[in-house]
Design an enzyme around this catalytic site. Structure first.
Site, PDB file in Angstrom:
ATOM      1  N   ASP A   1       0.862  -1.184   0.000  1.00  0.00           N
ATOM      2  CA  ASP A   1       0.000   0.000   0.000  1.00  0.00           C
ATOM      3  C   ASP A   1       0.897   1.233   0.000  1.00  0.00           C
ATOM      4  O   ASP A   1       1.579   1.494   0.994  1.00  0.00           O
ATOM      5  CB  ASP A   1      -0.923  -0.014   1.230  1.00  0.00           C
TER       6      ASP A   1
ATOM      7  N   ARG B   1      -0.158   4.385  -0.507  1.00  0.00           N
ATOM      8  CA  ARG B   1      -0.942   5.626  -0.381  1.00  0.00           C
ATOM      9  C   ARG B   1      -0.468   6.508   0.761  1.00  0.00           C
ATOM     10  O   ARG B   1       0.023   6.018   1.768  1.00  0.00           O
ATOM     11  CB  ARG B   1      -2.431   5.293  -0.182  1.00  0.00           C
TER      12      ARG B   1
HETATM   13  N1  LIG Z   1      -2.641  -2.855  -6.207  1.00  0.00           N
HETATM   14  C1  LIG Z   1      -3.932  -3.174  -6.134  1.00  0.00           C
HETATM   15  N2  LIG Z   1      -4.809  -2.177  -5.907  1.00  0.00           N
HETATM   16  C2  LIG Z   1      -6.102  -2.519  -5.835  1.00  0.00           C
HETATM   17  C3  LIG Z   1      -6.577  -3.820  -5.992  1.00  0.00           C
HETATM   18  N3  LIG Z   1      -7.920  -3.820  -5.882  1.00  0.00           N
HETATM   19  C4  LIG Z   1      -8.273  -2.532  -5.644  1.00  0.00           C
HETATM   20  N4  LIG Z   1      -7.178  -1.757  -5.611  1.00  0.00           N
HETATM   21  C5  LIG Z   1      -7.063  -0.336  -5.321  1.00  0.00           C
HETATM   22  O1  LIG Z   1      -7.264  -0.181  -3.949  1.00  0.00           O
HETATM   23  C6  LIG Z   1      -7.775   1.101  -3.675  1.00  0.00           C
HETATM   24  C7  LIG Z   1      -8.955   0.953  -2.741  1.00  0.00           C
HETATM   25  O2  LIG Z   1      -8.487   0.318  -1.599  1.00  0.00           O
HETATM   26  P1  LIG Z   1      -9.364  -0.675  -0.754  1.00  0.00           P
HETATM   27  O3  LIG Z   1      -8.404  -1.500   0.047  1.00  0.00           O
HETATM   28  O4  LIG Z   1     -10.338  -1.424  -1.631  1.00  0.00           O
HETATM   29  O5  LIG Z   1     -10.215   0.204   0.184  1.00  0.00           O
HETATM   30  P2  LIG Z   1      -9.709   1.386   1.072  1.00  0.00           P
HETATM   31  O6  LIG Z   1      -9.881   2.629   0.255  1.00  0.00           O
HETATM   32  O7  LIG Z   1      -8.333   1.144   1.590  1.00  0.00           O
HETATM   33  O8  LIG Z   1     -10.660   1.300   2.322  1.00  0.00           O
HETATM   34  P3  LIG Z   1     -12.179   1.739   2.434  1.00  0.00           P
HETATM   35  O9  LIG Z   1     -12.167   3.166   2.897  1.00  0.00           O
HETATM   36  O10 LIG Z   1     -12.789   0.844   3.434  1.00  0.00           O
HETATM   37  O11 LIG Z   1     -12.797   1.596   1.078  1.00  0.00           O
HETATM   38  C8  LIG Z   1      -8.104   1.717  -5.028  1.00  0.00           C
HETATM   39  O12 LIG Z   1      -7.054   2.608  -5.362  1.00  0.00           O
HETATM   40  C9  LIG Z   1      -8.085   0.528  -5.969  1.00  0.00           C
HETATM   41  O13 LIG Z   1      -7.658   0.876  -7.280  1.00  0.00           O
HETATM   42  C10 LIG Z   1      -5.615  -4.837  -6.236  1.00  0.00           C
HETATM   43  O14 LIG Z   1      -5.918  -6.019  -6.351  1.00  0.00           O
HETATM   44  N5  LIG Z   1      -4.317  -4.464  -6.314  1.00  0.00           N
END
Ligand SMILES: Nc1nc2c(ncn2[C@@H]2O[C@H](COP(=O)(O)OP(=O)(O)OP(=O)(O)O)[C@@H](O)[C@H]2O)c(=O)[nH]1
Ligand SMILES: [Zn+2]
Length: 280
Positions: free
Chosen positions: A197, A199
């Protein structure tokens, strides 16, 4: 037997599997966000000017944004550090400098002391735009907009630099390819030499500061977001849980989020003690 160009991944279940990368997808060294790499701006709280205003983001423009859930104002920002575009979808707030738009129409001037419903939504072109069932991003975005519309006020901060948990769209597609071969979402990122992650939420904190939002009811299942806001000086009064949109295509992904990334799929809560600090 190992072949050249084939690498092994340990899956969440402990099983080992092999994945052959495409010719254009060599395993690259672990990458950090450009501004961290360059030592320009450490992850964490937003920079503030001496007068207390947020310096990290520039408010570029604003416009009406009629959505299925209701009439929002879209306020467009540029993150001066990363260059990323951020859009705040705002309803019913008394935003400094926004005097005549729908941002202020529904609840202008209301000061009931209640925390503002806020979602930090990480860009997901495949989920938000294409409606992919591999993840739950699209339904989460729609649900968060509905929560704000129902409350008559709130903000959905749409973070464009966050695609693929910060690794970008094409690397996310590469990660999906590894997941097609059996890896989970965490191991797939790691196998590409990328963070699970990447971010960082300093731009989001700066947007909330610019909007005059200092206490929130955070719409999320991800405790890392609570920690990031708290560490940035935004008070998370409570967490509003999002219902999981489970499909056969995303159930494994949701399990991995719960088991390896500690997402909370239970009911809404006050933040726990571990979320009141800014550790990541
Ligand atoms: N690298 C990667 N990114 C993903 C995948 N699936 C979704 N994403 C990315 O993950 C991000 C969303 O993260 P999530 O973990 O689904 O949710 P979150 O934003 O952390 O948490 P919430 O606030 O609960 O939605 C978005 O940027 C998506 O593009 C994956 O399999 N691999
Ligand atoms: Zn998604």
């Amino acid at each position: 037997m190992r072949h050249a160009g084939v690498h092994e991944i340990a899956t969440a279940s402990g099983a080992r599997m092999s994945c052959a990368p495409l010719p254009d997808s060599p395993v690259r060294p672990r990458r950090e966000a450009p501004f961290v790499r360059a030592g320009i701006f450490p992850p964490g709280p937003a920079l503030r000017r001496p007068d207390g205003t947020a310096a990290r983001v520039e408010r570029v423009t604003s416009t009406r944004m009629p959505l299925a859930q209701g009439l929002f104002t879209a306020i467009g920002y540029r993150d001066r550090v990363t260059g990323d575009e951020i859009v705040a979808l705002v309803m019913g707030l008394d935003v400094p400098g926004e005097t005549d738009g729908p941002a202020t129409a529904a609840g202008a001037g209301r000061s009931d002391g209640e925390p503002v419903p806020v979602r930090l939504h990480s860009e997901c072109l495949t989920g938000d735009g294409f409606g992919s069932l591999r993840c739950d991003c699209g339904p989460q975005l729609q649900a968060a907009l509905a929560v704000v519309a129902e409350a008559g006020r709130g903000v959905v901060v749409y973070l464009r630099g966050h695609e693929g948990r910060g690794i970008g769209l094409l690397d996310k597609l590469r990660a999906y390819r590894l997941q097609d071969a059996g890896a989970d979402t965490v191991d797939a990122n790691l196998a590409l030499g990328l963070p699970e992650d990447a971010r960082e939420y300093g731009g989001a904190v700066a947007v909330l500061t610019d909007l005059g939002v200092s206490a929130v009811a955070l719409i999320t299942n991800n405790p890392a977001k609570t920690r990031a806001l708290t560490g940035g000086g935004v008070r998370v009064v409570r967490r509003l849980a999002l219902p999981a949109a489970v499909t056969p295509a995303n159930i494994g992904y949701l399990r991995t989020k719960r088991d390896r990334m500690h997402h909370q799929f239970g009911p809404s809560t006050a933040p726990g003690p571990d979320e009141a600090t800014s550790r990541r």
